[in-house]
Write a protein that holds these residues in place. Sequence first.
Motif, mmCIF file in Angstrom:
data_model
loop_
_atom_site.group_PDB
_atom_site.id
_atom_site.type_symbol
_atom_site.label_atom_id
_atom_site.label_comp_id
_atom_site.label_asym_id
_atom_site.label_seq_id
_atom_site.Cartn_x
_atom_site.Cartn_y
_atom_site.Cartn_z
ATOM 1 N N LYS B 3 6.670 -3.564 5.436
ATOM 2 C CA LYS B 3 6.082 -3.272 6.748
ATOM 3 C C LYS B 3 5.328 -4.482 7.283
ATOM 4 C CE LYS B 3 6.196 0.839 8.677
ATOM 5 N NZ LYS B 3 6.128 2.129 8.028
ATOM 6 N N ILE B 5 2.185 -5.482 9.271
ATOM 7 C CA ILE B 5 0.947 -4.840 9.674
ATOM 8 C C ILE B 5 0.141 -5.776 10.563
ATOM 9 C CG2 ILE B 5 -1.242 -3.919 8.822
ATOM 10 C CD1 ILE B 5 0.332 -3.092 6.293
ATOM 11 N N VAL B 7 -2.711 -7.037 11.046
ATOM 12 C CA VAL B 7 -3.965 -7.138 10.309
ATOM 13 C C VAL B 7 -5.137 -7.481 11.233
ATOM 14 C CG1 VAL B 7 -5.188 -8.466 8.562
ATOM 15 C CG2 VAL B 7 -2.906 -7.637 8.103
ATOM 16 N N GLN B 29 0.044 -8.889 1.361
ATOM 17 C CA GLN B 29 -0.355 -7.971 0.289
ATOM 18 C C GLN B 29 -0.375 -6.528 0.781
ATOM 19 O OE1 GLN B 29 -4.057 -9.815 -0.547
ATOM 20 N NE2 GLN B 29 -3.280 -11.017 -2.284
ATOM 21 N N LEU B 30 -0.894 -6.324 1.979
ATOM 22 C CA LEU B 30 -0.950 -4.960 2.496
ATOM 23 C C LEU B 30 0.452 -4.419 2.727
ATOM 24 C CD1 LEU B 30 -3.969 -5.074 4.951
ATOM 25 C CD2 LEU B 30 -3.848 -4.057 2.688
ATOM 26 N N ASP B 32 2.986 -5.137 0.917
ATOM 27 C CA ASP B 32 3.443 -4.715 -0.416
ATOM 28 C C ASP B 32 2.853 -3.360 -0.792
ATOM 29 O OD1 ASP B 32 4.896 -6.993 -0.740
ATOM 30 O OD2 ASP B 32 3.353 -8.058 -1.911
ATOM 31 N N ILE B 33 1.564 -3.235 -0.546
ATOM 32 C CA ILE B 33 0.897 -1.990 -0.938
ATOM 33 C C ILE B 33 1.473 -0.811 -0.153
ATOM 34 C CG2 ILE B 33 -1.319 -0.756 -0.999
ATOM 35 C CD1 ILE B 33 -2.655 -3.572 -1.332
ATOM 36 N N ILE B 34 1.646 -1.040 1.143
ATOM 37 C CA ILE B 34 2.175 0.037 1.975
ATOM 38 C C ILE B 34 3.605 0.405 1.540
ATOM 39 C CG2 ILE B 34 2.937 0.562 4.333
ATOM 40 C CD1 ILE B 34 -0.078 0.975 3.875
ATOM 41 N N PHE B 36 4.686 0.135 -1.397
ATOM 42 C CA PHE B 36 4.492 0.843 -2.659
ATOM 43 C C PHE B 36 4.106 2.299 -2.408
ATOM 44 C CE2 PHE B 36 1.445 2.230 -5.942
ATOM 45 C CZ PHE B 36 2.251 2.155 -7.071
ATOM 46 N N VAL B 37 3.178 2.536 -1.487
ATOM 47 C CA VAL B 37 2.730 3.919 -1.287
ATOM 48 C C VAL B 37 3.763 4.742 -0.525
ATOM 49 C CG1 VAL B 37 0.290 3.277 -1.340
ATOM 50 C CG2 VAL B 37 1.443 3.532 0.855
ATOM 51 N N GLU B 38 4.731 4.050 0.058
ATOM 52 C CA GLU B 38 5.718 4.818 0.811
ATOM 53 C C GLU B 38 6.579 5.704 -0.054
ATOM 54 O OE1 GLU B 38 7.451 2.465 3.943
ATOM 55 O OE2 GLU B 38 5.779 3.149 5.204
#
Lengths: 481, 96, 481
Positions: B3, B5, B7, B29-30, B32-34, B36-38
Amino acid sequence: MREERYEAVMGLEVHVQLSTKSKIFCGCSTKFGAEANTKTCPVCLGLPGALPVLNREVLHRAIKVGLALDCRTAKMMKFDRKNYFYPDLPKDFQISQYDLPLAANGRLGILTDGKERTVRIKRVHLEEDAGKLIHMEDEDASLVDFNRTGMPLLEIVSEPDISSPEEAYDYLTQLKTILKYLEVSDCNMEEGSLRCDANISIRPKGQVELGVKTELKNMNTFKGVKNALQYEIKRQGEVLDEGGTIKQETRLWDEAKGRTSPMRTKEEAFDYRYFPEPDLVPFIIDKELVESIRKGLPELPRRRLERFIEDYKLPPAAASLLVNEKEVADYFEDAAGIYKKDAKVVANWITGDIQGELNKRSLSIKELGIKPNDLADMIKMIDEGSITGKIAKGLLADMVETKMNPRKIVESKGLLQIKDKGELDKILYEVIKANPKPVIDYKNGKVNVLTFLVGQVMKATKGKANPKMVNDLLRERMDKL
Amino acid sequence: MKKNIDVDYIANLARIKLEKKESSDFSSQLGDIISFVEKLNKVDTKDTPPTTHPLPLMNVFREDKVKESLPAEKALSNAPDKKYSFFKVPKVIEEA
Amino acid sequence: MPEDFYRFTAHEIKRFISNDETTPVEVTASISDRIEEVNSRVNAIISFDRNDVKEELRRTKDKRAGKLFGIPVAVKDNICIEGRQVTCGSRILKGFRPPYDATVIEKLKKEGAILLGRANMDEFAFGSSCETSSYGPTNNPWDFDRIPGGSSGGSAAAVAAGEATMALGSDTGGSIRQPASLCGVVGLKPTYGRVSRYGLIAFASSLDQIGPITKDVRDCALLLNVIAGYDPKDSTSVDMKVPDYSKSLVNDVKGIKIGIPREYFIEGIDREVKESVINSVKLLERLGAKYEEVSLPHTEYAVGTYYIIAPAEASSNLARFDGVQYGLRKPGNLIDMYKNTRSVGFGSEVKRRIILGTYVLSSGYYDAYYLKALGVRTKIKEDFDKIFKDFDCIITPTAPTAAFKIGEKVDDPISMYLSDIFTIPANLAGIPGISIPCGFTKGDLPIGLQILAKPFNEETLLRVAYTFEKNSKLCGRRPNL
């Protein structure tokens, strides 16, 4: 005429401070006027680690208001955080209610220019108040006082059902009356316990979709609201007439200059990131609680108005004047309960002379200090013929000054009506002697000079004589001349 | 899929100033995290009520009693800047 | 009589004191000396002042009957003690001295505990390694090149190194259990609502709990007895009778049914950790417990769920650090003051999580991320509810690996986040969990075992943990410093 081409659509957002003893989420006092930052604690200061706990009385009062406005009380409500940075907001979020407000779908009936209307209430929700900012003049700085932070606030949002500034004014007056009847708030605009923002748009008559609305803030009186809306209708109409478009924005009312102007826009669109407040639990509002609060509701102004007209046979206008303020209506009922002969007389005294004293002195009826019993006594004294109506008017002012019973005042000042014919005769004689010309005129058929002579007698007796008696006696004497 | 983002928009909402490098690092990084949480989207939660509180606690109140407040000196004891018994902040512009 | 009191547990020291074999003065002297001797290497304690110790001794003089009389307790740097600096390991709170005590601190004071030394932590508890504190990283007492775990790394390392007899930590996603595991001590996260959060500087309000970190299970029960209980200042604390946890210290697990979730023994878990935990379960079986493999099917979603909910709540909880009322303030106009203060005051990981949390709550993303995560949270909770219908407890490794090297994961947030994979589900479900030492790696690093039970069943945790401790003969092994 512009007014004929456009119609206005308005909605009001009213913030009411509930007059509980302590704040909404902590035990700090809600007393107004304390020295800055002396009514705070870790909770309302939003200190790290402090947690909110809901004041039970706040919820009960809020339910009361919802019921009085014919709202549906939620079975379940919760609090949410409204996130934005502002120095008067110690946590940089406000605990408010977003998708599950306390109450919704109510209505409020208003009477404008003799026409009845219903304004729908969209929602009623609870939230915490913010602190107070004072802008320094000699320095580029502002000062923050957190005493007001955490005061319990009820936000009452109307649907856009209001179509004129006069209706807006009546809506506010009626809402205030109800809140006062419920005894949930001081409703004091000067102290900020009642505040009002307005949304307004205009559209060409006959158009279905709404125009672009502006939000008006900074109105400090009901009149201010009316004036601001009047100004804004005119302003928006002029913009449209010139082919312009209305900008969706917040505008501040300037009372002194009598105009609105756009608030300096914040740099981003509002994105409040509402989410459920994890530090407070949800609240289930059960039927029994709602019903017990409903049972405890006082008689509301609408119902009372009908009753005053029916039971006391008051004319609607007088009844309406009386019920507008609960204290006044209570006072009327107390006095009418003592002086049972004619409630209309009591109503006339209250809406006339007493209201005059209240306005002159800017006092509430309680502060005025004339007990219902004293008023009843005074009226009885007129009936008994102990005082004249004219004396009574002056007597009322004396009662306010001395806070004494009228009989005592009359006695001590010798204001009793002169009923002794002999005494009155002496005075008549003097008056006739001093006014030979009017007497001759009278004898020559100019009957209306009698009024003048009566006036002279009244003057000589300092109003203590009964005018009718004087009139009769004078006629008798002069006819014999 | 990673995604993108915005920022800077988010940082402004959060009142955080990011250096250029920080902004691009965070963005990546965000992302990647997003991503991951998807994977939560694999869970069907259509008929699942949300859990905002781990325990089903309800109706917690305090009674309407006034408690002693802090004295102003204490309330202001940590103030970075103060005047009289007020907190002092840079000018808040809200006039028209 | 020994003089090296820092080696002893609280219940041992209590006995020495009550037998008049020593005094709080001698005990605190031993701990103070120890801090001065080893803290430069461990950096578990971030503020220590011998004058504070004197003050504490004076304060507790008449608390002889207290349950913690004379026991030195280290308090994590996110729990408020009136008048003492609390910083959450952050520059932004430098110099902040709260004007009030957290409820757990009131309780510790009442029981005569000596509050000496603030324990280091990941900044605002955002981390699993205790590397992000503005006071520098804490080193694992078993190997200074390794992390002690986090975020309560200072509390766990202090207890392991003898810099405190016991400590308070806080646990949002494993912040008590994971460092306890990595430092070879006992750490318990109580059921959400068992211990008041009032005065704990919030990270994620719906996940945070304060809990004990101790040298053995008996001390854990002792400290839990002191801090547990309903607090009218915390709406989310539960009004339920607190049992006497010392009664759970029985060496007996006969009939206890243990569930072993297969999802906790898959890829990424260290072989030595896995073997150690399996052997431990077998030991419990020999002692009379029964175990069975079970499934918690939504385990793989726990980390993702947590990294939406926790940062979202944190982004709002940390908004208040804005330079207005306390802590750091950097100059500029209002908006710049906010931004400069927060940019300088917060470290990288804090900013990262605030931005992540702000993002998942922002307009257009709330439903997709935040609401979604709340739904999955329900699923994770339901997984546990189902298992606890048939099982008394669940046993898992506390962390997938023993302590990793300092710096190893700082630039890889996701791999860092995954080190909490086994502890996070308990916070999402609100259930209690304990970590106890269950073995050592070949490299002599402690391994921890986690026991989970249903809400308010801390007694089961303590009973199983105590039995294991008594029979595993691991207790009492301390690092050589």
